[in-house]
Design a protein around this motif. Structure first.
Motif, PDB file in Angstrom:
ATOM      1  N   PRO A   1       0.796  -1.232   0.000  1.00 38.33           N
ATOM      2  CA  PRO A   1       0.000   0.000   0.000  1.00 38.33           C
ATOM      3  C   PRO A   1       0.829   1.282   0.000  1.00 38.33           C
ATOM      4  CG  PRO A   1      -0.956  -1.581   1.503  1.00 38.33           C
ATOM      5  CD  PRO A   1       0.402  -2.122   1.088  1.00 38.33           C
ATOM      6  N   LEU A   2       1.998   1.266   0.667  1.00 37.36           N
ATOM      7  CA  LEU A   2       2.786   2.488   0.834  1.00 37.36           C
ATOM      8  C   LEU A   2       3.149   3.085  -0.528  1.00 37.36           C
ATOM      9  CD1 LEU A   2       4.089   4.318   3.003  1.00 37.36           C
ATOM     10  CD2 LEU A   2       6.168   2.935   2.761  1.00 37.36           C
ATOM     11  N   ASN A   3       2.667   4.303  -0.764  1.00 38.33           N
ATOM     12  CA  ASN A   3       2.860   5.039  -2.025  1.00 38.33           C
ATOM     13  C   ASN A   3       2.086   4.468  -3.214  1.00 38.33           C
ATOM     14  OD1 ASN A   3       4.685   6.788  -0.695  1.00 38.33           O
ATOM     15  ND2 ASN A   3       6.345   5.317  -1.029  1.00 38.33           N
ATOM     16  N   TYR A   4       1.219   3.486  -2.959  1.00 36.26           N
ATOM     17  CA  TYR A   4       0.396   2.937  -4.045  1.00 36.26           C
ATOM     18  C   TYR A   4      -0.668   3.969  -4.403  1.00 36.26           C
ATOM     19  CZ  TYR A   4      -2.799  -0.356  -6.402  1.00 36.26           C
ATOM     20  OH  TYR A   4      -3.619  -1.003  -7.296  1.00 36.26           O
ATOM     21  N   HIS A   5      -0.577   4.522  -5.591  1.00 36.00           N
ATOM     22  CA  HIS A   5      -1.449   5.634  -6.004  1.00 36.00           C
ATOM     23  C   HIS A   5      -1.481   6.732  -4.934  1.00 36.00           C
ATOM     24  CE1 HIS A   5      -2.773   3.507  -9.558  1.00 36.00           C
ATOM     25  NE2 HIS A   5      -3.093   2.456  -8.821  1.00 36.00           N
ATOM     26  N   GLY A   6      -0.333   6.933  -4.292  1.00 33.94           N
ATOM     27  CA  GLY A   6      -0.223   8.005  -3.297  1.00 33.94           C
ATOM     28  C   GLY A   6      -0.720   7.653  -1.905  1.00 33.94           C
ATOM     29  N   TYR A   7      -1.102   6.385  -1.690  1.00 37.73           N
ATOM     30  CA  TYR A   7      -1.573   5.983  -0.347  1.00 37.73           C
ATOM     31  C   TYR A   7      -0.435   6.192   0.657  1.00 37.73           C
ATOM     32  CZ  TYR A   7      -3.873   3.297   3.332  1.00 37.73           C
ATOM     33  OH  TYR A   7      -4.455   2.916   4.508  1.00 37.73           O
ATOM     34  N   PRO A   8      -0.733   6.827   1.823  1.00 37.43           N
ATOM     35  CA  PRO A   8       0.360   7.275   2.703  1.00 37.43           C
ATOM     36  C   PRO A   8       0.889   6.262   3.720  1.00 37.43           C
ATOM     37  CG  PRO A   8      -1.731   8.121   3.504  1.00 37.43           C
ATOM     38  CD  PRO A   8      -2.042   7.345   2.253  1.00 37.43           C
ATOM     39  N   LYS A   9       0.234   5.116   3.895  1.00 40.01           N
ATOM     40  CA  LYS A   9       0.620   4.202   4.975  1.00 40.01           C
ATOM     41  C   LYS A   9       0.930   2.804   4.440  1.00 40.01           C
ATOM     42  CE  LYS A   9      -0.117   7.275   8.223  1.00 40.01           C
ATOM     43  NZ  LYS A   9       0.789   7.647   9.319  1.00 40.01           N
ATOM     44  N   SER A  10       1.421   1.929   5.339  1.00 39.71           N
ATOM     45  CA  SER A  10       1.818   0.570   4.938  1.00 39.71           C
ATOM     46  C   SER A  10       0.688  -0.440   5.005  1.00 39.71           C
ATOM     47  CB  SER A  10       2.970   0.084   5.830  1.00 39.71           C
ATOM     48  OG  SER A  10       4.110   0.894   5.609  1.00 39.71           O
ATOM     49  N   ILE A  11      -0.358  -0.121   5.783  1.00 36.89           N
ATOM     50  CA  ILE A  11      -1.507  -1.027   5.916  1.00 36.89           C
ATOM     51  C   ILE A  11      -2.804  -0.213   5.868  1.00 36.89           C
ATOM     52  CG2 ILE A  11      -0.163  -2.651   7.321  1.00 36.89           C
ATOM     53  CD1 ILE A  11      -1.699  -1.684   9.808  1.00 36.89           C
ATOM     54  N   CYS A  12      -3.925  -0.902   5.782  1.00 36.44           N
ATOM     55  CA  CYS A  12      -5.224  -0.246   5.935  1.00 36.44           C
ATOM     56  C   CYS A  12      -5.839  -0.733   7.243  1.00 36.44           C
ATOM     57  CB  CYS A  12      -6.161  -0.579   4.776  1.00 36.44           C
ATOM     58  SG  CYS A  12      -5.549  -0.015   3.170  1.00 36.44           S
ATOM     59  N   THR A  13      -6.422   0.196   7.988  1.00 37.21           N
ATOM     60  CA  THR A  13      -7.082  -0.140   9.261  1.00 37.21           C
ATOM     61  C   THR A  13      -8.469   0.494   9.225  1.00 37.21           C
ATOM     62  OG1 THR A  13      -5.978   1.788  10.240  1.00 37.21           O
ATOM     63  CG2 THR A  13      -4.973  -0.368  10.634  1.00 37.21           C
ATOM     64  N   SER A  14      -9.481  -0.330   9.127  1.00 35.19           N
ATOM     65  CA  SER A  14     -10.847   0.177   8.943  1.00 35.19           C
ATOM     66  C   SER A  14     -11.661  -0.146  10.190  1.00 35.19           C
ATOM     67  CB  SER A  14     -11.451  -0.441   7.684  1.00 35.19           C
ATOM     68  OG  SER A  14     -10.624  -0.129   6.568  1.00 35.19           O
ATOM     69  N   VAL A  15     -12.012   0.898  10.921  1.00 36.15           N
ATOM     70  CA  VAL A  15     -12.623   0.756  12.247  1.00 36.15           C
ATOM     71  C   VAL A  15     -14.142   0.962  12.168  1.00 36.15           C
ATOM     72  CG1 VAL A  15     -12.592   1.619  14.634  1.00 36.15           C
ATOM     73  CG2 VAL A  15     -10.485   1.662  13.268  1.00 36.15           C
ATOM     74  N   ASN A  16     -14.905   0.029  12.769  1.00 35.77           N
ATOM     75  CA  ASN A  16     -16.364   0.149  12.948  1.00 35.77           C
ATOM     76  C   ASN A  16     -17.110   0.407  11.630  1.00 35.77           C
ATOM     77  OD1 ASN A  16     -16.044  -0.418  15.651  1.00 35.77           O
ATOM     78  ND2 ASN A  16     -15.892   1.730  16.250  1.00 35.77           N
ATOM     79  N   TYR A  17     -17.561   1.652  11.389  1.00 33.91           N
ATOM     80  CA  TYR A  17     -18.358   1.935  10.188  1.00 33.91           C
ATOM     81  C   TYR A  17     -17.486   2.271   8.982  1.00 33.91           C
ATOM     82  CZ  TYR A  17     -17.752   6.691  12.056  1.00 33.91           C
ATOM     83  OH  TYR A  17     -17.226   7.848  12.555  1.00 33.91           O
ATOM     84  N   ASN A  18     -16.166   2.198   9.144  1.00 33.77           N
ATOM     85  CA  ASN A  18     -15.262   2.366   8.013  1.00 33.77           C
ATOM     86  C   ASN A  18     -15.264   1.035   7.247  1.00 33.77           C
ATOM     87  OD1 ASN A  18     -11.724   3.379   7.808  1.00 33.77           O
ATOM     88  ND2 ASN A  18     -13.267   3.191   6.247  1.00 33.77           N
ATOM     89  N   ILE A  19     -15.603   1.084   5.965  1.00 41.97           N
ATOM     90  CA  ILE A  19     -15.761  -0.157   5.187  1.00 41.97           C
ATOM     91  C   ILE A  19     -14.410  -0.711   4.733  1.00 41.97           C
ATOM     92  CG2 ILE A  19     -16.755  -1.141   3.072  1.00 41.97           C
ATOM     93  CD1 ILE A  19     -18.964   1.092   3.359  1.00 41.97           C
TER      94      ILE A  19
END
Ligand code: MF3
Ligand code: CO
Ligand code: CO
Length: 251
Positions: free
Chosen positions: A56-74
């Motif tokens: 993920p890091l720098n993938y199409h400008g994504y700023p972090k190494s992982i995705c963390t989706s909490v509660n209502y975040n899909i």
């Protein structure tokens, strides 16, 4: 996607195992008070020290190494400095690049004690993924996968996210075919032996629309349920074999 060679399959197995190990390792740190930024740096260090790269890091400008989706975040939640609190559920999504090949997996984690409804949506999401994986057979179709997922989810009173789905994966992070969480038996793209795909259904509590939000500096968007009800997701990377399938991100 074109079928992978034996050498490429071996590399996909390694990438899948590393993604699974990273997810299991990061998952151990989930507790009340930790921030998703801290989880991000734990994962980033683990992947780098394993001689791999966080996709993920720098993938199409994504700023972090992982995705963390909490509660209502899909999905595609961006790690930040908010401490996790008791009762939160979160999806941690890990993608690594090892020897040029991608392994992609995610799972739900509980922060302290969570509600019965949170446990239920996570259990349905996990089983929905399994229903999809069972359909991965040579010459089956992406429609077979989506049909099985959607049927199971509807039967349990939940709703699949239709806008986002799984994907082919290999040298390329997001390759064809697209793997929707709904469909008609026999429709969509044929599954060819020795390609890899992800099965990653996103499940919502209600039929409310999903809302898209920009991520600063990136063309990737993150998504939330409009009514702020819970969403859950699990993901595995799966190889289509000549007789069935092999789940590459199962430890
Ligand atoms: N890992 C996600 C997937 O399952 C994609 C994340 S792309 C990112 O396809 F840029 F948000 F990291
Ligand atoms: Co994926
Ligand atoms: Co993923």
């Amino acid at each position: 996607m074109t079928p992978l060679t034996l050498d490429e399959i071996r590399k996909m197995e390694c990438a899948g195992q590393l993604a699974a190990k990273t997810l299991a390792n990061v998952g151990k740190y989930v507790r009340i008070g930790i921030t998703t930024n801290e989880l991000d740096s734990i994962a980033a260090d683990f992947v780098l020290s394993s001689g791999a790269i966080s996709a993920p890091l720098n993938y199409h400008g994504y700023p972090k190494s992982i995705c963390t989706s909490v509660n209502y975040n899909i999905c595609h939640g961006v790690p930040d400095d908010t401490p996790l609190k008791e009762g939160d559920i979160l999806n941690i999504d890990i993608t690594v690049i090892k020897d040029g090949y991608h392994g992609d997996t995610s799972a739900m984690f509980f922060v302290g004690e969570v509600s019965q409804e949170a446990k239920t949506i996570c259990a349905v999401a996990a089983e929905a993924m399994q229903k999809g994986i069972e359909q991965v057979l040579p010459h089956a179709t992406t429609g077979d996968i989506g049909f099985a997922i959607n049927k199971y989810v509807m039967k349990n009173g939940f709703w699949v996210v239709k806008e986002i789905g799984g994907h082919g994966i290999g040298k390329v992070f997001h390759d064809d075919p697209w793997v929707p969480s709904f469909g008609k038996k026999g429709k969509g793209d044929e599954l060819i032996p020795w390609i890899c795909l992800t099965i990653e259904p996103m499940i919502n509590q209600t039929a409310a629309p999903i809302k898209e939000f920009p991520i600063a500096g990136s063309t990737i968007k993150y998504y939330e349920t409009e009514d702020k009800t819970l969403s859950a997701q699990y993901e595995h990377t799966v190889l289509v074999t000549d007789t069935g399938h092999q789940v590459l991100t199962l430890l």
